[in-house]
Enzyme design. Structure first.
Site, short mmCIF file in Angstrom:
data_model
loop_
_atom_site.label_atom_id
_atom_site.label_comp_id
_atom_site.label_asym_id
_atom_site.label_seq_id
_atom_site.Cartn_x
_atom_site.Cartn_y
_atom_site.Cartn_z
N VAL A 5 1.09 -3.12 -3.79
CA VAL A 5 1.06 -4.29 -4.66
C VAL A 5 -0.33 -4.53 -5.24
O VAL A 5 -0.47 -4.96 -6.40
CB VAL A 5 1.56 -5.53 -3.89
CG1 VAL A 5 0.65 -5.88 -2.73
CG2 VAL A 5 1.70 -6.73 -4.83
N SER A 7 -2.89 -2.40 -6.12
CA SER A 7 -3.25 -1.56 -7.27
C SER A 7 -2.35 -1.84 -8.47
O SER A 7 -2.79 -1.74 -9.62
CB SER A 7 -3.21 -0.08 -6.89
OG SER A 7 -1.93 0.30 -6.42
N CYS A 95 -12.53 9.04 2.43
CA CYS A 95 -11.66 9.16 1.27
C CYS A 95 -12.24 8.41 0.08
O CYS A 95 -12.24 8.91 -1.05
CB CYS A 95 -10.26 8.64 1.60
SG CYS A 95 -9.06 8.90 0.28
N GLY A 119 -7.42 -1.52 -6.55
CA GLY A 119 -6.97 -2.80 -6.02
C GLY A 119 -7.76 -3.26 -4.82
O GLY A 119 -7.29 -4.12 -4.07
N CYS A 193 -3.19 8.09 6.68
CA CYS A 193 -2.11 8.60 5.83
C CYS A 193 -1.68 10.02 6.20
O CYS A 193 -0.52 10.38 5.99
CB CYS A 193 -2.52 8.53 4.35
SG CYS A 193 -3.92 9.59 3.91
#
EC number: 2.8.1.13
Length: 364
Positions: A5, A7, A95, A119, A193
């Site tokens: 949401v 980004s 990252c 975001g 991730c």
């Protein structure tokens, strides 16, 4: 556009501000069949589809850029190497440093774009001389300036954070719903991730390998054995299986992990109170500190959601040393320390050594 949401709303605000916006999702895995199955990461196929739907709703072009090789070498392989060296890395920090604001920004600028817009909850502001500074977001609970502490002056000049002045994540969700974005109530990502099931210990064991080793006290006396160093973290109390009780009868905690000798060092809780941290791998975020060889007042933060602690910092022989006013707890080599002056991010460094309140020195 990660598929979340934040980004999506950042892209919407950039469009409304009159910018020529292109949505880009980063393909960071070479496992195309990866779907979210209970994990809440940020890089799955489902996330890519969510990002595409948001881009379509906003009427902007959408692309998937493949950075999987760069991600593997700069983030995943680094994560493994750090654990092999007995350090505790922060893959999200790497990252941001190596992918989102290096590889992605380099490609975007080469294609003629002016900035990378994300975001993240943070603010870029100009000082009285026009120098750019990174500051905390207005919403303290959602502030993400810590993970952006690796940004340089050049990167700040090409970074946009439209959500930095929004005081509440609930307001972002409400705005997304008003805009008709399907990700309005999508949960926040929080897993690593590339470890979608959240089993970091098992994931490392498969790649680093495990073998039985010694558990020793700070004097080097053997107290027991362990099944592999990847299963331990600094400050851990449970699961040590030490048969010999401490002389004072109090519990012992993991103080240090030494993969080269396959040894875990344990000791009293007081040894986890850290009065000094230091590292040679440091960067300034924006303009550097004037005369850093002289002590200067800062606040230091060692985790994304930790409270900042007043401290003094000093550059000595190429090593940035920080001494907190109150001891830090359970600090591990490899963690990132971000230093602030007020709300401004001054810089960051990777912790290479710590000194405890009991003068126990740990390095990796």
């Amino acid at each position: 556009m990660s598929g979340g949401v934040d980004s999506a709303v950042a892209a919407a605000r950039a469009v409304e501000a009159g910018h020529d916006v292109v949505g880009v999702h980063l393909a960071l895995s070479r496992m195309p069949g990866t779907l979210r199955t209970g994990a809440r990461g940020c890089c799955t196929i489902e996330d890519s589809m969510d990002a595409q739907r948001a881009a379509t709703m906003l009427g902007i072009p959408y692309y998937v850029w493949d950075f999987s090789e760069r991600f593997k070498s700069d983030v995943v392989d680094d994560f493994i190497a750090e654990y092999q060296a007995g350090r505790t890395p922060n893959p999200c920090m790497r990252c941001n440093e190596k992918i989102k604001f290096a590889a992605l920004m380099e490609k975007a600028l080469a294609l003629g774009f002016d900035a990378v817009c994300t975001g993240h909850y943070a603010n870029v502001v100009s000082d009285a001389n026009g120098n750019l500074e990174l500051h905390r977001a207005s919403a303290w609970a959602k502030d993400q300036s810590y993970v952006l502490g690796v940004l340089t002056s050049d990167q700040l000049a090409h970074a946009m954070f439209p959500l930095g002045d929004t005081p509440s994540k609930d307001l972002i969700r409400a705005e997304a719903a008003e805009r008709g974005l399907s990700v309005a109530q999508k949960p926040d990502s929080h897993d690593i991730c590339f470890i979608p099931d959240g089993d970091t210990r098992g994931w490392l064991a498969d790649r680093v390998g495990i073998s039985e080793g010694d558990i020793v006290d700070t004097a080097g006396n053997k107290l027991g054995t362990h099944e592999g160093t990847p299963g331990f973290t600094i400050g851990q109390r449970k699961g040590l299986h030490i048969g010999t009780p401490a002389p004072d009868g109090l519990p012992r905690f993991v103080l240090e992990i030494r993969p080269k000798t396959n040894t875990v060092v344990v000791g009293p809780k007081e040894a986890l109170d850290i009065i000094e941290i230091a590292g040679t791998s440091f960067t300034w975020c924006g303009e550097p500190q004037e005369n850093p060889e002289n002590e200067f007042d800062v606040e230091v933060q060692i985790r994304a959601h930790a409270d900042p602690v007043p401290a003094v910092a000093q550059l000595v022989g190429g090593e940035l040393i920080v001494r907190p006013a109150n001891p830090l707890n359970s600090v591990a080599a490899g963690q990132t320390a971000v230093i602030y002056v007020g709300t401004r991010v001054l810089g960051q460094f990777t912790i290479a050594r710590t000194v405890s309140d009991l003068n126990v020195v740990a390095t990796a």
